[in-house]
Design an enzyme around this catalytic site. Structure first.
Site, PDB file in Angstrom:
ATOM      1  N   CYS A 132      11.739  -0.211 -41.483  1.00 17.00           N
ATOM      2  CA  CYS A 132      12.994  -0.929 -41.207  1.00 17.00           C
ATOM      3  C   CYS A 132      12.884  -1.710 -39.910  1.00 17.00           C
ATOM      4  O   CYS A 132      12.949  -1.123 -38.817  1.00 17.00           O
ATOM      5  CB  CYS A 132      14.148   0.073 -41.141  1.00 17.00           C
ATOM      6  SG  CYS A 132      15.711  -0.688 -40.706  1.00 17.00           S
ATOM      7  N   CYS A 135      16.043  -1.653 -37.702  1.00 16.11           N
ATOM      8  CA  CYS A 135      16.235  -0.381 -36.987  1.00 16.11           C
ATOM      9  C   CYS A 135      15.289  -0.278 -35.782  1.00 16.11           C
ATOM     10  O   CYS A 135      15.675   0.177 -34.713  1.00 16.11           O
ATOM     11  CB  CYS A 135      15.975   0.814 -37.895  1.00 16.11           C
ATOM     12  SG  CYS A 135      16.655   0.693 -39.537  1.00 16.11           S
ATOM     13  N   ASP A 136      14.031  -0.659 -35.968  1.00 10.67           N
ATOM     14  CA  ASP A 136      13.001  -0.331 -34.969  1.00 10.67           C
ATOM     15  C   ASP A 136      12.384  -1.529 -34.242  1.00 10.67           C
ATOM     16  O   ASP A 136      11.603  -1.345 -33.312  1.00 10.67           O
ATOM     17  CB  ASP A 136      11.862   0.452 -35.660  1.00 10.67           C
ATOM     18  CG  ASP A 136      12.381   1.732 -36.300  1.00 10.67           C
ATOM     19  OD1 ASP A 136      13.310   2.330 -35.732  1.00 10.67           O
ATOM     20  OD2 ASP A 136      11.869   2.122 -37.358  1.00 10.67           O
TER      21      ASP A 136
END
Ligand code: NAP
Length: 306
Positions: A132, A135-136
């Site tokens: 993701c 997300c990261d």
């Protein structure tokens, strides 16, 4: 209490089914295991959902879907469905919290990123191995990252990662991308993106975090180690259907087989969105599925009463 309609999964398909079900007067429950919005909710910017010519963040769109479903009375509960029993007229659904019963069910559990299944992937998950970018991505400011895959997800997420990383290398097993042309062109024009064609990842290397990838050129047979700070894997999806056991018919890849009205092999059970065996997986198609499945469920319930 028995619901008219239980929807398993709160992504675009499930939330739209919730909106249609509740607005159509059905006592409707949506069960979602994480944050509503599914995969779309983790997408930085959605440019191909009509009505938002400037694009919209996946999170904002997910919030709007949720708000609209709840406005008409759909109930949203958190929980992971572990087991189902569709054999009777009343369908039974179990989460860790307990049992729910409903007269009709829509399965809209979507699909999750598929792992590469190479050495080092599992051990370094969350330590430089990610599925993701939204997300990261921010953890890789000024770093060098790899993106594995050649589809829409890989190219879209590689473009997103250029906001943070200094260099983004797309590693693809063939010499041609599968992604749509507009994404290909953007990636090819981006100075931060380079390509490793005909190349596969043999192993992800590192002690406590990702340090390098062992790569193999499948055309020449050469293997070598290339340093990277992180690796984002986008090699397709696997359907979230494990909890179904053998209650309904699945295709050879585990996606739910549906008829034109989105009914499944089990009467009163419908499927919508990415979890369904079908050609295209988009937010727009998921939303269409959600609406159609809810209308079909409504028809099924009306006929069952007669
Ligand atoms: P995908 O379209 O199935 O593409 C998977 C990619 O990974 C392909 O390039 C494939 O290579 C490669 N691959 C598969 N297995 C591999 C392996 N074991 N090792 C190395 N490479 C491997 O998956 P996706 O990109 O996740 O997209 C999933 C669905 O969501 C698609 O329907 C897509 O159109 C949709 N989507 C749409 C958008 C958008 O509209 N903006 C954004 C994201 C996703 P080959 O090309 O050689 O098969």
């Amino acid at each position: 209490m028995t619901y008219d309609l239980i929807i398993i999964g709160g992504g675009p398909a499930g939330l739209t089914a919730g909106l249609y079900g509740a607005r159509g007067g059905l006592h409707t429950l949506i069960i979602e295991r994480g944050a509503p919005g599914g995969q779309a909710g983790q997408t930085d910017r959605i440019e191909n959902y009509p009505g938002f010519p400037e694009g919209i963040s996946g999170l904002d769109l997910a919030f709007k879907f949720t708000e609209q479903a709840q406005k008409y009375g759909a109930r949203l509960e958190m929980g992971t469905v572990e087991k189902v029993d569709f054999s009777g007229e009343i369908k039974r659904v179990w989460t860790g919290e307990g049992e729910y019963t409903g007269r009709a069910v829509i399965i809209a559990t979507g699909a999750s990123p598929r792992p590469l299944d190479v050495p080092g992937e599992e051990a370094l998950r969350g330590k430089g191995v990610s599925y993701c970018a939204t997300c990261d991505g921010a953890f890789f400011r000024g770093k060098k990252v790899a993106v594995v895959g050649g589809g829409d997800s890989a190219v879209e997420e590689a473009l997103f990662l250029t906001r943070f990383a200094d260099q983004v290398s797309i590693i693809h097993r063939r010499d041609k991308l599968r992604a749509i042309k507009v994404l290909q062109q953007r990636a090819q024009e981006n100075p931060k993106i380079n390509f490793y064609w005909n190349t596969v990842v043999e192993a992800i290397l590192g002690e406590s975090k990702v340090e390098a990838l062992r790569l193999k050129n499948v055309a020449s047979g050469d293997t070598w180690e290339e340093p990277f700070d992180g690796v984002f894997i986008f090699i397709g999806l696997k359907p979230n259907t494990e909890f179904l056991g053998n209650t309904i018919a699945l295709d050879e890849n585990g996606y739910i087989i549906t008829r034109e009205d989105l009914s499944t092999s089990s009467p009163g059970v419908f499927a919508a969105g990415d979890v369904r065996s079908k050609a295209f997986r988009q937010v727009t198609t998921a939303v269409g599925d959600g609406a159609a499945a809810a209308m079909a469920a409504q028809k099924y319930l009306a006929e069952a009463v007669q």
